[in-house]
Design a protein around this motif. Structure first.
Motif, PDB file in Angstrom:
ATOM      1  N   ALA A 114      95.061  22.290  45.325  1.00 52.46           N
ATOM      2  CA  ALA A 114      96.085  22.534  46.348  1.00 52.46           C
ATOM      3  C   ALA A 114      96.445  21.237  47.054  1.00 52.46           C
ATOM      4  O   ALA A 114      95.705  20.244  46.985  1.00 52.46           O
ATOM      5  CB  ALA A 114      95.580  23.554  47.363  1.00 52.46           C
ATOM      6  N   ASP A 115      97.594  21.237  47.725  1.00 49.61           N
ATOM      7  CA  ASP A 115      97.950  20.120  48.590  1.00 49.61           C
ATOM      8  C   ASP A 115      98.413  20.680  49.928  1.00 49.61           C
ATOM      9  O   ASP A 115      98.908  21.816  50.012  1.00 49.61           O
ATOM     10  CB  ASP A 115      99.032  19.238  47.956  1.00 49.61           C
ATOM     11  CG  ASP A 115     100.344  19.974  47.772  1.00 49.61           C
ATOM     12  OD1 ASP A 115     101.147  20.009  48.725  1.00 49.61           O
ATOM     13  OD2 ASP A 115     100.560  20.528  46.675  1.00 49.61           O
ATOM     14  N   SER A 155      88.998  27.750  43.608  1.00 51.12           N
ATOM     15  CA  SER A 155      90.105  27.350  42.732  1.00 51.12           C
ATOM     16  C   SER A 155      90.676  28.646  42.171  1.00 51.12           C
ATOM     17  O   SER A 155      90.179  29.175  41.189  1.00 51.12           O
ATOM     18  CB  SER A 155      89.635  26.436  41.604  1.00 51.12           C
ATOM     19  OG  SER A 155      90.715  26.138  40.738  1.00 51.12           O
ATOM     20  N   ALA A 156      91.698  29.173  42.837  1.00 42.83           N
ATOM     21  CA  ALA A 156      92.248  30.486  42.461  1.00 42.83           C
ATOM     22  C   ALA A 156      93.764  30.406  42.435  1.00 42.83           C
ATOM     23  O   ALA A 156      94.406  30.540  43.471  1.00 42.83           O
ATOM     24  CB  ALA A 156      91.784  31.561  43.434  1.00 42.83           C
ATOM     25  N   TYR A 157      94.316  30.149  41.288  1.00 44.95           N
ATOM     26  CA  TYR A 157      95.765  30.103  41.169  1.00 44.95           C
ATOM     27  C   TYR A 157      96.319  31.531  41.170  1.00 44.95           C
ATOM     28  O   TYR A 157      95.685  32.467  40.685  1.00 44.95           O
ATOM     29  CB  TYR A 157      96.167  29.356  39.899  1.00 44.95           C
ATOM     30  CG  TYR A 157      95.784  27.896  39.944  1.00 44.95           C
ATOM     31  CD1 TYR A 157      96.586  26.982  40.612  1.00 44.95           C
ATOM     32  CD2 TYR A 157      94.609  27.445  39.343  1.00 44.95           C
ATOM     33  CE1 TYR A 157      96.235  25.640  40.674  1.00 44.95           C
ATOM     34  CE2 TYR A 157      94.250  26.111  39.400  1.00 44.95           C
ATOM     35  CZ  TYR A 157      95.064  25.201  40.062  1.00 44.95           C
ATOM     36  OH  TYR A 157      94.710  23.886  40.133  1.00 44.95           O
ATOM     37  N   VAL A 208      92.634  20.588  58.851  1.00 48.79           N
ATOM     38  CA  VAL A 208      93.051  20.637  57.457  1.00 48.79           C
ATOM     39  C   VAL A 208      93.509  19.239  57.048  1.00 48.79           C
ATOM     40  O   VAL A 208      94.212  18.566  57.811  1.00 48.79           O
ATOM     41  CB  VAL A 208      94.172  21.676  57.233  1.00 48.79           C
ATOM     42  CG1 VAL A 208      95.379  21.403  58.112  1.00 48.79           C
ATOM     43  CG2 VAL A 208      94.571  21.750  55.772  1.00 48.79           C
ATOM     44  N   ARG A 209      93.105  18.817  55.868  1.00 44.51           N
ATOM     45  CA  ARG A 209      93.490  17.491  55.386  1.00 44.51           C
ATOM     46  C   ARG A 209      93.352  17.450  53.868  1.00 44.51           C
ATOM     47  O   ARG A 209      92.629  18.266  53.273  1.00 44.51           O
ATOM     48  CB  ARG A 209      92.615  16.415  56.011  1.00 44.51           C
ATOM     49  CG  ARG A 209      91.123  16.509  55.627  1.00 44.51           C
ATOM     50  CD  ARG A 209      90.368  15.278  56.063  1.00 44.51           C
ATOM     51  NE  ARG A 209      88.934  15.375  55.820  1.00 44.51           N
ATOM     52  CZ  ARG A 209      88.345  15.132  54.633  1.00 44.51           C
ATOM     53  NH1 ARG A 209      89.092  14.806  53.572  1.00 44.51           N
ATOM     54  NH2 ARG A 209      87.030  15.241  54.508  1.00 44.51           N
ATOM     55  N   PRO A 210      94.028  16.478  53.226  1.00 38.78           N
ATOM     56  CA  PRO A 210      93.822  16.306  51.789  1.00 38.78           C
ATOM     57  C   PRO A 210      92.385  15.875  51.511  1.00 38.78           C
ATOM     58  O   PRO A 210      91.781  15.125  52.288  1.00 38.78           O
ATOM     59  CB  PRO A 210      94.812  15.184  51.422  1.00 38.78           C
ATOM     60  CG  PRO A 210      95.813  15.167  52.533  1.00 38.78           C
ATOM     61  CD  PRO A 210      95.057  15.576  53.769  1.00 38.78           C
ATOM     62  N   ALA A 211      91.842  16.367  50.424  1.00 41.31           N
ATOM     63  CA  ALA A 211      90.496  15.962  50.030  1.00 41.31           C
ATOM     64  C   ALA A 211      90.512  14.525  49.513  1.00 41.31           C
ATOM     65  O   ALA A 211      91.469  14.093  48.864  1.00 41.31           O
ATOM     66  CB  ALA A 211      89.958  16.896  48.959  1.00 41.31           C
ATOM     67  N   GLU A 212      89.465  13.800  49.812  1.00 44.97           N
ATOM     68  CA  GLU A 212      89.315  12.456  49.271  1.00 44.97           C
ATOM     69  C   GLU A 212      88.892  12.548  47.804  1.00 44.97           C
ATOM     70  O   GLU A 212      88.244  13.519  47.403  1.00 44.97           O
ATOM     71  CB  GLU A 212      88.258  11.684  50.059  1.00 44.97           C
ATOM     72  CG  GLU A 212      88.566  11.506  51.538  1.00 44.97           C
ATOM     73  CD  GLU A 212      89.746  10.582  51.765  1.00 44.97           C
ATOM     74  OE1 GLU A 212      90.062   9.786  50.847  1.00 44.97           O
ATOM     75  OE2 GLU A 212      90.349  10.662  52.850  1.00 44.97           O
ATOM     76  N   GLY A 249      93.102  18.460  46.212  1.00 41.25           N
ATOM     77  CA  GLY A 249      92.434  19.546  46.922  1.00 41.25           C
ATOM     78  C   GLY A 249      92.687  19.428  48.414  1.00 41.25           C
ATOM     79  O   GLY A 249      93.158  18.400  48.902  1.00 41.25           O
ATOM     80  N   VAL A 250      92.373  20.488  49.124  1.00 36.36           N
ATOM     81  CA  VAL A 250      92.558  20.552  50.572  1.00 36.36           C
ATOM     82  C   VAL A 250      91.239  20.942  51.215  1.00 36.36           C
ATOM     83  O   VAL A 250      90.584  21.888  50.767  1.00 36.36           O
ATOM     84  CB  VAL A 250      93.643  21.583  50.937  1.00 36.36           C
ATOM     85  CG1 VAL A 250      93.677  21.817  52.445  1.00 36.36           C
ATOM     86  CG2 VAL A 250      95.005  21.133  50.448  1.00 36.36           C
TER      87      VAL A 250
END
Length: 318
Positions: free
Chosen positions: A92-93, A206-208, A107-111, A122-123
Motif C-alpha cells: 500500500a501507499d 497484505s490483502a488485496y 501513518v507514514r510510508p514504510a522504510e 508499504g504503510v
C-alpha cells in the motif's frame, strides 16, 4: 415493559446498534438467531481497516467515527477488548488509502528496511485491533446496563418483528439474503489459523481487494491470528487443512517464527458481502419503521459504531 425497538442480529453490527439505541433511551430487545459467540463477528481477526466494503465515500465517515470510539475504549482494553497497535500494510501507499486515512493519527510510508521479502512498498499505521470475543461480551454488558434484553429468537420475516415493536433494525448480515430477501448479499468465506504467539507485537497485512488468498498476522491476547482466505460464494464453515497449511506458509515468508508455532485453533467465517452497505429506512407492512444495517463485507468491526449511530439517526427521523 414492551420493546420499542427490535434489533435483529447479535453480531457486532447488531449489538453495537442495540447499545447506541438503548443508551439513547430506547427500550430495545435483540432477537438473536444464535448467541454472539457463534456469529461471524466472533471469528473475525478484529483489525480496524476498511476491506471489501462499499461505497467508499460513506465508509470513510463510518470508519473515522468508529476509530474515534475504539481509541477511547482502548484505554480500558481488558474490559473492552480494544487495543491500539502499530503495524504494516504491505503493498500500500499513503496516498492510495482513501478518505478514511484522516482517522489515522500516525501513518507514514514504510522504510525499505521495514519491508519483508519481495515487497517494495508499504504503510505503517497505528489502528485499533479488537479482541472480538471480549468486545462482544462488553457490548452485551452495556446493553444490559442500559435496560436492553437479548432474546434467542429467529425472525421468520421483517413483518413478524414489526408486529412486536414499532421500530425494527435489521442487522442480520448474511441472513438478510433470505429474510429481506436480498439476493445481492453473498458470502465471502474467510479462514484463519490461531497459533501460539512467538513474540510478534505488531500486525502485518497484505490483502488485496480481489485476492482469494490473503496474508495477515494479528497479535491478540489469545494468540497470533494468521490469515487468510476470501472465497466468494462459498458457504462452508469447516476448516480446509490445505487452506490452513497455505495460510501458515504464506505468513511464514514474512514472519518466519510462525512456521513452527503451535496451532491453537482453526476458524472459518462468512463475510456478508454486498455491492454496497444497505443503511436506509423503509416502512414495513403494518406501519413499523425498519432501518436496514447490513452488507458490511469484511469491515464490520471497522464501521460498527459509525453505522450504528447513523442507524439510530434514521430511526429518530421517524
Amino acid at each position: 415493559m414492551e420493546s420499542e425497538v427490535i434489533v435483529l442480529g447479535s453480531g457486532i453490527i447488531g449489538l453495537t446498534s442495540a447499545v447506541v439505541l438503548a443508551e439513547g433511551g430506547r427500550r430495545v430487545t435483540v432477537w438473536a438467531r444464535e448467541p454472539a459467540e457463534e456469529t461471524t463477528s466472533a471469528v473475525a481477526g478484529g483489525l480496524w481497516w476498511p476491506y471489501r466494503i462499499e461505497p467508499e465515500h460513506r465508509v470513510a465517515d463510518w470508519s473515522v467515527r468508529s476509530f474515534e470510539v475504539y481509541a477511547e475504549q482502548a484505554e480500558r482494553a481488558a474490559v473492552t477488548g480494544v487495543r491500539m497497535r502499530t503495524g504494516l500494510q504491505l503493498g500500500a501507499d499513503v496516498d492510495g488509502l482513501g478518505p478514511w486515512r484522516r482517522a489515522l493519527p500516525e501513518v507514514r510510508p514504510a522504510e525499505p528496511a521495514e519491508l519483508p521479502g519481495e515487497y517494495t512498498a508499504g504503510v505503517r499505521a497505528t489502528v485499533p485491533i479488537v479482541d472480538t470475543a471480549t468486545h462482544l461480551a462488553h457490548l452485551r454488558d452495556r446493553l444490559a446496563a442500559a435496560g436492553g434484553e437479548i432474546e434467542r429468537r429467529a425472525a421468520g420475516s421483517l413483518a413478524e418483528a414489526g408486529r412486536s415493536a414499532p421500530y425494527v433494525v435489521n442487522c442480520t448480515g448474511l441472513g438478510a439474503r433470505e429474510l429481506v430477501p436480498d439476493e445481492s448479499v453473498r458470502p465471502v468465506q474467510g479462514q484463519l489459523v490461531v497459533v501460539a504467539n512467538p513474540g510478534v507485537t505488531e500486525w502485518v497485512v497484505s490483502a488485496y481487494k480481489d485476492a482469494t488468498a490473503t496474508l495477515y498476522a494479528l497479535p491478540q491476547p489469545y494468540g497470533l491470528v494468521l490469515g487468510g482466505t476470501a472465497v466468494e460464494d462459498a458457504w462452508g464453515t469447516d476448516p480446509d487443512p490445505a487452506a490452513a497449511a497455505g495460510i501458515v506458509a504464506r505468513c511464514a515468508r514474512i514472519v518466519p517464527e510462525v512456521a513452527d508455532a503451535e496451532v491453537l485453533a482453526h476458524r472459518v467465517g462468512l463475510r456478508p458481502a454486498r455491492p454496497a452497505v444497505r443503511l436506509e429506512a423503509e416502512l414495513l407492512p403494518g406501519g413499523a419503521r425498519c432501518v436496514h444495517n447490513y452488507g458490511h463485507g469484511g469491515a464490520g468491526v471497522t464501521v460498527a459504531w459509525g453505522c450504528a449511530e447513523e442507524a439510530a439517526e434514521l430511526l429518530e427521523a421517524a
